[in-house]
Design an enzyme around this catalytic site. Structure first.
Site, short mmCIF file in Angstrom:
data_model
loop_
_atom_site.label_atom_id
_atom_site.label_comp_id
_atom_site.label_asym_id
_atom_site.label_seq_id
_atom_site.Cartn_x
_atom_site.Cartn_y
_atom_site.Cartn_z
N LYS A 115 -51.85 -84.84 33.68
CA LYS A 115 -52.48 -83.92 34.64
C LYS A 115 -51.46 -83.07 35.37
O LYS A 115 -51.70 -81.91 35.70
CB LYS A 115 -53.35 -84.69 35.64
CG LYS A 115 -52.70 -85.90 36.30
CD LYS A 115 -53.06 -87.19 35.63
CE LYS A 115 -52.11 -88.31 36.01
NZ LYS A 115 -52.60 -89.63 35.73
N GLU A 136 -58.45 -83.96 27.78
CA GLU A 136 -59.59 -84.73 28.33
C GLU A 136 -59.13 -85.91 29.17
O GLU A 136 -59.71 -86.21 30.22
CB GLU A 136 -60.47 -85.22 27.16
CG GLU A 136 -61.70 -85.98 27.57
CD GLU A 136 -62.70 -85.12 28.35
OE1 GLU A 136 -62.78 -85.33 29.57
OE2 GLU A 136 -63.37 -84.25 27.77
N GLY A 194 -51.86 -101.77 36.22
CA GLY A 194 -51.53 -100.59 35.40
C GLY A 194 -52.31 -99.35 35.80
O GLY A 194 -52.44 -98.41 35.01
N ASP A 208 -51.97 -87.03 42.79
CA ASP A 208 -52.61 -87.23 41.48
C ASP A 208 -54.04 -86.66 41.49
O ASP A 208 -54.45 -85.95 40.56
CB ASP A 208 -52.63 -88.73 41.15
CG ASP A 208 -53.35 -89.02 39.85
OD1 ASP A 208 -52.75 -88.77 38.79
OD2 ASP A 208 -54.50 -89.47 39.90
N LYS A 212 -55.73 -83.39 39.34
CA LYS A 212 -56.99 -83.43 38.58
C LYS A 212 -57.97 -82.39 39.11
O LYS A 212 -58.68 -81.73 38.34
CB LYS A 212 -57.57 -84.84 38.65
CG LYS A 212 -56.70 -85.87 37.92
CD LYS A 212 -57.06 -87.28 38.29
CE LYS A 212 -56.22 -88.31 37.55
NZ LYS A 212 -56.34 -89.67 38.10
N GLY A 309 -56.14 -96.99 33.53
CA GLY A 309 -55.97 -98.17 32.66
C GLY A 309 -55.78 -97.71 31.23
O GLY A 309 -56.27 -96.65 30.83
N1 HSE Z 1 -52.83 -93.28 38.65
C1 HSE Z 1 -54.00 -92.69 38.12
C2 HSE Z 1 -55.20 -93.23 38.88
C3 HSE Z 1 -54.10 -92.99 36.66
O1 HSE Z 1 -55.05 -94.22 39.61
O2 HSE Z 1 -56.29 -92.67 38.80
C4 HSE Z 1 -55.16 -92.23 35.93
O3 HSE Z 1 -54.95 -90.85 35.99
#
Ligand code: HSE
Length: 449
Positions: A115, A136, A194, A208, A212, A309
């Protein structure tokens, strides 16, 4: 393009040789899924996936590479004539951008889960449009939200996008609510599972989610891929007591990405928000993501699924890979029309050039305020009068008795809708009062459509 319904058995098998950059959580998820569901995929789509080559800085001896050639140089993927499509799963911006550029220049389609690179360089990377670049997996993990915006809702004018689009934040807020655990403890759990980024500050500081939302806004509203144009706030200021107070007021706290068309223009903002407890989004918990889209013909649609994940993200990566294989684009890269919607996801960026973005100072929202004060008669009146001086009305108040050992007592206020710059001025005034004993927490109430 092959019609999947009319495919004859002979045409069904189309071998697609993939090269994978990276060997982290998502890459391992891809390898595992190819291993377990490879024949299911070829039966369903007519595309047989062969993992031809893997390039990563370091080998991971415990991981089954499915017979692929391994090297430590990413550019071997581009140079290998037996690699048809490259999966960029290394993350980050610099190396990933170089790899995507050189792959596209070599006529090799790219599928990425990255992203950050799309949010910052999407305009440039997607400008050519002749060689597919698919992403995607970059938004909302397993949810096919890019496909939904590009195809499923293609006939609609999009009016709003509300997203729980960071699995780590949603997981943390949920566990803080359910188990009353401290922020740091919950963050370590999200890392162990993870979910978190290599640098978890990207999750908890909202970056993050902003990456997105940049992508969703570009696809939904035709903005450029301009990450820097968004307002961004994370969840680090949220305390367990805010979650409890919000509950008493009838809300849940969610970290939201919001892209909203208003009379003044487009709002693009990422921040924690109070969502009515009965709302669908309020009940999306744990690592689950959800994206609610409001559009003129389809009305309200809600997409929900695991947002982070290895397996969930691999599902979206492989959806892109299979759709490239199915569409037959790989045989004709370079000869494909650049205005093919399924090919060039940047197309929306040309729909509304110059769309006006509303600056944060001008947005209006109701607010939750938690104000730590000294426990003295007349303090509430002082706070109320500061808000009233800025014409901010109070909708509800919670004031608890001071517990033993507490130096301050919190006054919690839910305000009526007010313009951000006005609330900011009132908060500065409140912060300067000698009866205010600490940092004021402000959480906006999510807009309703
Ligand atoms: N670190 C991101 C989250 C991973 O927690 O959504 C998926 O993009």
């Amino acid at each position: 393009m092959v019609d999947p319904i009319k495919k004859t058995p002979e045409k069904l098998v189309n071998k697609l040789r993939i090269g994978i950059a990276g060997l982290g959580t998502v890459a391992q998820g891809v390898l595992h899924l190819v291993k377990t569901n490879g024949s299911l995929m070829s039966g369903r789509t007519g595309v047989e996936l062969v993992v031809q080559r893997i390039a990563s800085r370091s080998a991971k001896p415990g991981v089954d590479l499915l017979g692929a050639v391994f090297s430590t140089d990413l550019h071997d993927l581009v140079a290998d004539p037996h690699v048809d499509v490259i999966l960029e799963l290394i993350g980050g911006e610099g190396l990933a951008k170089d790899l995507i550029e050189s792959a596209l220049a070599a006529n090799k389609p790219v599928v990425t889960a990255n992203k950050a690179v799309i949010a910052a360089h999407g305009d440039q990377l997607l400008a050519g449009g002749n060689v597919p670049l698919r992403f995607e997996a970059a938004v909302a993990g397993a949810i096919p939200i890019i496909q939904s915006l590009n195809q499923g809702l293609a006939a609609n004018r999009i009016d709003a996008i509300y997203g729980i689009i960071n699995g780590t934040c949603n997981y943390m807020l949920t566990v803080m609510e359910e188990q009353g655990l401290a922020f740091d403890q919950v963050l370590s759990q999200a890392q162990e599972l993870g979910y978190a980024e290599a640098d978890p500050a990207f999750d908890i500081d909202g970056i993050d989610a902003a990456h997105k939302l940049t992508i969703l806004a570009a696809l939904g509203f035709g903005t450029s891929y301009d990450f820097s144009a968004l307002y961004v706030e994370g969840i680090t200021q949220i305390a367990a007591e805010d979650i409890q107070y919000a509950k008493e007021l009838g809300f849940k706290i969610k970290h939201l990405g919001i892209a909203l068309r208003t009379d003044a223009g487009l709002e693009t903002r990422v921040h924690p928000a109070l969502v009515p407890s009965s709302a669908l989004l309020a009940n999306v918990n744990g690592v689950m993501n959800a994206v609610q889209i409001v559009s003129d013909a389809a009305g309200e649609t809600l997409f929900s699924g695991p947002g982070a994940g290895g397996a969930a993200t691999a599902s979206a990566v492989l959806a892109d890979v299979l759709s490239l294989g199915e569409s037959g684009l790989l045989d004709s890269v370079g000869a494909v029309e650049s205005n093919d919607r399924s090919l060039n996801q940047a197309q929306a960026a040309a729909v509304a050039p110059g769309i006006h973005r509303v600056v944060m100072d001008d947005i209006a929202s109701a607010c939750y305020l938690r104000i730590p004060t000294v426990d003295r008669p007349g303090v509430f009146a002082q706070v109320a009068s500061a808000l009233s001086a800025h014409s901010i009305s109070i909708e509800a108040v919670i004031q608890k008795e001071q517990s033993s050992g507490d130096a301050s007592v919190s006054i919690v206020i839910l305000t009526d809708v007010a313009v951000e710059s006005v609330v900011n001025a009132a908060l500065s005034e409140l912060a300067a009062l000698d009866t205010v004993a600490g940092e004021i927490t402000r959480i906006r109430v999510a807009p309703t459509h």
